[in-house]
Every structure is written in C-alpha cells, then in structure tokens.
Design a protein around this motif. Structure first.
Motif, PDB file in Angstrom:
ATOM      1  N   UNK A 124     -29.333   4.520 -15.611  1.00  0.00           N
ATOM      2  CA  UNK A 124     -28.479   3.413 -16.043  1.00  0.00           C
ATOM      3  C   UNK A 124     -27.440   3.892 -17.061  1.00  0.00           C
ATOM      4  N   UNK A 125     -27.832   4.864 -17.862  1.00  0.00           N
ATOM      5  CA  UNK A 125     -26.892   5.441 -18.827  1.00  0.00           C
ATOM      6  C   UNK A 125     -25.748   6.154 -18.110  1.00  0.00           C
ATOM      7  N   UNK A 126     -26.056   6.814 -16.984  1.00  0.00           N
ATOM      8  CA  UNK A 126     -25.009   7.457 -16.184  1.00  0.00           C
ATOM      9  C   UNK A 126     -24.062   6.416 -15.594  1.00  0.00           C
ATOM     10  N   UNK A 127     -24.629   5.283 -15.176  1.00  0.00           N
ATOM     11  CA  UNK A 127     -23.798   4.180 -14.675  1.00  0.00           C
ATOM     12  C   UNK A 127     -22.869   3.694 -15.780  1.00  0.00           C
ATOM     13  N   UNK A 128     -23.401   3.531 -16.985  1.00  0.00           N
ATOM     14  CA  UNK A 128     -22.599   3.070 -18.114  1.00  0.00           C
ATOM     15  C   UNK A 128     -21.451   4.040 -18.409  1.00  0.00           C
ATOM     16  N   UNK A 129     -21.734   5.341 -18.295  1.00  0.00           N
ATOM     17  CA  UNK A 129     -20.683   6.336 -18.549  1.00  0.00           C
ATOM     18  C   UNK A 129     -19.579   6.234 -17.501  1.00  0.00           C
ATOM     19  N   UNK A 130     -19.969   6.010 -16.248  1.00  0.00           N
ATOM     20  CA  UNK A 130     -18.959   5.850 -15.193  1.00  0.00           C
ATOM     21  C   UNK A 130     -18.095   4.620 -15.444  1.00  0.00           C
ATOM     22  N   UNK A 131     -18.699   3.596 -16.037  1.00  0.00           N
ATOM     23  CA  UNK A 131     -17.969   2.365 -16.324  1.00  0.00           C
ATOM     24  C   UNK A 131     -17.275   2.408 -17.684  1.00  0.00           C
ATOM     25  N   UNK A 132     -17.537   3.493 -18.428  1.00  0.00           N
ATOM     26  CA  UNK A 132     -16.941   3.671 -19.760  1.00  0.00           C
ATOM     27  C   UNK A 132     -17.354   2.560 -20.722  1.00  0.00           C
ATOM     28  N   UNK A 133     -18.658   2.225 -20.683  1.00  0.00           N
ATOM     29  CA  UNK A 133     -19.201   1.230 -21.605  1.00  0.00           C
ATOM     30  C   UNK A 133     -20.474   1.796 -22.219  1.00  0.00           C
ATOM     31  N   UNK A 134     -20.887   1.294 -23.400  1.00  0.00           N
ATOM     32  CA  UNK A 134     -22.141   1.769 -24.002  1.00  0.00           C
ATOM     33  C   UNK A 134     -23.347   1.310 -23.175  1.00  0.00           C
ATOM     34  N   UNK A 135     -24.444   2.048 -23.282  1.00  0.00           N
ATOM     35  CA  UNK A 135     -25.664   1.669 -22.578  1.00  0.00           C
ATOM     36  C   UNK A 135     -26.128   0.282 -22.998  1.00  0.00           C
ATOM     37  N   UNK A 136     -25.984  -0.032 -24.302  1.00  0.00           N
ATOM     38  CA  UNK A 136     -26.394  -1.359 -24.791  1.00  0.00           C
ATOM     39  C   UNK A 136     -25.668  -2.467 -24.037  1.00  0.00           C
ATOM     40  N   UNK A 137     -24.381  -2.258 -23.769  1.00  0.00           N
ATOM     41  CA  UNK A 137     -23.595  -3.260 -23.038  1.00  0.00           C
ATOM     42  C   UNK A 137     -24.071  -3.368 -21.594  1.00  0.00           C
ATOM     43  N   UNK A 138     -24.352  -2.220 -20.986  1.00  0.00           N
ATOM     44  CA  UNK A 138     -24.843  -2.226 -19.610  1.00  0.00           C
ATOM     45  C   UNK A 138     -26.164  -2.975 -19.500  1.00  0.00           C
ATOM     46  N   UNK A 139     -27.032  -2.782 -20.469  1.00  0.00           N
ATOM     47  CA  UNK A 139     -28.310  -3.493 -20.466  1.00  0.00           C
ATOM     48  C   UNK A 139     -28.097  -4.999 -20.559  1.00  0.00           C
ATOM     49  N   UNK A 140     -27.251  -5.413 -21.461  1.00  0.00           N
ATOM     50  CA  UNK A 140     -27.022  -6.855 -21.660  1.00  0.00           C
ATOM     51  C   UNK A 140     -26.333  -7.491 -20.463  1.00  0.00           C
ATOM     52  N   UNK A 141     -25.317  -6.811 -19.922  1.00  0.00           N
ATOM     53  CA  UNK A 141     -24.489  -7.430 -18.896  1.00  0.00           C
ATOM     54  C   UNK A 141     -25.131  -7.443 -17.513  1.00  0.00           C
ATOM     55  N   UNK A 142     -25.905  -6.390 -17.179  1.00  0.00           N
ATOM     56  CA  UNK A 142     -26.523  -6.397 -15.845  1.00  0.00           C
ATOM     57  C   UNK A 142     -27.858  -5.659 -15.767  1.00  0.00           C
ATOM     58  N   UNK A 143     -28.170  -4.801 -16.730  1.00  0.00           N
ATOM     59  CA  UNK A 143     -29.385  -3.993 -16.655  1.00  0.00           C
ATOM     60  C   UNK A 143     -30.660  -4.819 -16.654  1.00  0.00           C
ATOM     61  N   UNK A 144     -30.792  -5.717 -17.615  1.00  0.00           N
ATOM     62  CA  UNK A 144     -32.006  -6.527 -17.699  1.00  0.00           C
ATOM     63  C   UNK A 144     -32.111  -7.496 -16.521  1.00  0.00           C
ATOM     64  N   UNK A 145     -30.983  -7.984 -16.064  1.00  0.00           N
ATOM     65  CA  UNK A 145     -30.975  -8.867 -14.894  1.00  0.00           C
ATOM     66  C   UNK A 145     -31.510  -8.131 -13.663  1.00  0.00           C
ATOM     67  N   UNK A 146     -31.088  -6.888 -13.483  1.00  0.00           N
ATOM     68  CA  UNK A 146     -31.561  -6.090 -12.353  1.00  0.00           C
ATOM     69  C   UNK A 146     -33.028  -5.709 -12.521  1.00  0.00           C
ATOM     70  N   UNK A 147     -33.449  -5.470 -13.755  1.00  0.00           N
ATOM     71  CA  UNK A 147     -34.856  -5.158 -14.007  1.00  0.00           C
ATOM     72  C   UNK A 147     -35.737  -6.337 -13.595  1.00  0.00           C
ATOM     73  N   UNK A 148     -35.288  -7.553 -13.891  1.00  0.00           N
ATOM     74  CA  UNK A 148     -36.040  -8.746 -13.485  1.00  0.00           C
ATOM     75  C   UNK A 148     -36.168  -8.816 -11.964  1.00  0.00           C
TER      76      UNK A 148
END
Length: 283
Positions: A124-148
């Motif tokens: 997920x951190x690699x995804x965040x880097x491709x999107x040029x956003x912090x991992x924390x943002x990736x978790x909030x915006x879609x990471x936790x939703x996908x984990x569910x």
C-alpha cells in the motif's frame, strides 16, 4: 552515540512509524504486536507496531513466570512478539501490556496475521508513492475501506492478481487509485496456479471411433496450449467419459480456454459422425 543508543535507533527503524490501527489507543484485552527495545530490571519497554511505534510497558511480573527467571530469559532487544493490553490511561497516553497473558496459539495466529498485514502495508505504501501521497492519506482515503472489503491489506493485491480490478471499480475508487493498485499487484504478487476441470462425454459409432476420439482430444490439448494454458491433462475416467484439467494463473483466461476446448471437441466429433456433451466439475 553509544552502542546502546545505536542499537535502540536500529530497533526503532524496524517499527512502522505510521499508525495502521484505526484508533489512537488499543483497548484493554487487545492483542498487539510489540517490538522490545529497552529491558530494565523492573520491566520492559516495547514499541507497538500497529500504533505507529507507541511506547508501552510490561512490568516484570507480566513477563517472567517465576522469581527464578529474569526478563532476558524470555525477551531480547529487537524481538517482535505478541502482548495483551492490560491497562490504558487515555489521558496520559500510557499503555501497559502483558506477555504472560498471551496463549501460545494466540501468539502464533497473531504473528501470522501480522506478517500478512505488514506485507500488505508495504504494498500500500508503494501505491501511495505512485499517487504521490503519504501512506497515512492512502489509509484514510481508501486503505481501510479496502481492508474491510477484502479482510486484510495483502488480500487486496492477491485478489486483483487473481480476479482483476472489477471489485475495485464497484467500490467507487478513482481510476488513478485502481491503476496504481493494479500496477503494484502485478509487480509484486505472483499469482497462484488455478485449476479448472470438466467431464467430456464423447461417442463415435464409426469402426475406427477410438482413433477419432483420440485425434479430437489431441487437437483439444494443442488448442489449450496455444491459448496459453500452463498445463492441460485429458484422461479417461471410463469410456466414453474423459476428464479435462486445465491449469493457469488467470481464472478468466482459463474459463475461456475451457470453453474453446469444449467447442472444438463438440464441433470436431460431429464432423466425424459422433457426439459430445460437457459437464463442469463442481457444478
């Protein structure tokens, strides 16, 4: 800097600095993964991996089994293991944990899940880097939703490799996010082989019918290989019934190959005055 301080810094570098837990503090009774980083006579300080390296304390009586043992008999600096939360002071942000209150089977199960979680977070951190956003943002915006939806972070990428990105689209993710996830999945996840099977019933009433059946099945095997199947087996389970097993890494592609194989068999045997029918194994 002393060697001890260098060792502490090395240990801290091996702990996630991003909180992947959704709450700021663990709950009493919760099992947590902790990294031991300071052992004292009266207890142990650990860093909670799921909580961004939050410090927690395990008193000596929650570590050792008897007064004949020392903490070093059970734990060593840098060791990752499982603790149970026994006290939480939310106002002061203090957490106490216990090693003794964790059963061996709980430890094994938690560490197994943690390994999957850690690998998934790294992807997920690699995804965040491709999107040029912090991992924390990736978790909030879609990471936790996908984990569910998928159950854990690693399953996101495993399922994309196995079944494609359709579910990501159903969840309403943007094309940029979907493309980044797909790219990382293809780069980092090796798809597990999949096998699909069916039973072909094939009859030829011609005097040399056995030869016609064999020729048709050989053509079917050649077709499957040309279309990209990693492996195909066709064998008799009692004439006139033949089992077809096709192996590959793309389930959708395998379904199409099996369909083409069945169509070829039906068409070819009819040309030779015979008939064929197909039944999917497992249906």
């Amino acid at each position: 800097m002393s060697k001890r301080e260098e060792r502490v810094d090395d240990i801290k570098r091996n702990v996630l600095t991003v909180r992947i837990a959704r709450k700021e503090l663990p709950d009493i009774g919760e099992l947590v993964v902790g990294t031991v980083y300071r052992i004292l006579e009266h207890g142990v300080y650990v860093l909670l991996d799921e909580y961004g390296g939050m410090e927690a304390y395990a008193p000596i009586n929650e570590v050792v089994q008897s007064w004949f043992h020392e903490i070093k008999d059970y734990l060593r600096p840098g060791q990752k293991t499982v603790f149970r939360v026994i006290r939480v002071d939310a106002r002061r942000r203090l957490v106490d944990v216990s090693l003794r209150k964790v059963r061996e089977e709980e430890k094994k199960e938690k560490l197994t899940r943690w390994k999957r979680t850690l690998r998934g977070v790294k992807l997920l951190e690699l995804v965040a880097k491709k999107l040029n956003i912090p991992l924390e943002t990736a978790l909030r915006e879609f990471g936790w939703k996908l984990e569910d939806y998928y159950g854990d972070f690693l399953s996101i990428f495993e399922n994309v490799v196995k079944y494609g990105p359709d579910d990501l689209r159903k969840l309403g993710l943007s094309d940029n996010v979907i493309n980044a996830i797909v790219e990382v999945a293809k780069e980092r996840i090796e798809a597990e082989p999949v096998e699909i099977s069916g039973i072909i019933r094939m009859i030829s009433i011609k005097p040399d019918g056995v030869k016609h059946v064999r020729d048709v099945l050989l053509k079917a095997m050649d077709l499957a290989k040309k279309e990209g199947a990693d492996g195909i087996r066709i064998y008799t389970i009692g004439p006139p019934r033949y089992r077809v097993d096709i192996v590959g890494k793309d389930p959708k592609k395998l379904e199409q190959i099996l369909k083409d194989v069945v169509n070829l068999v039906s068409t070819e045997i009819k040309k030779r005055g015979g008939e064929a029918s197909f039944t999917r194994v497992g249906e």
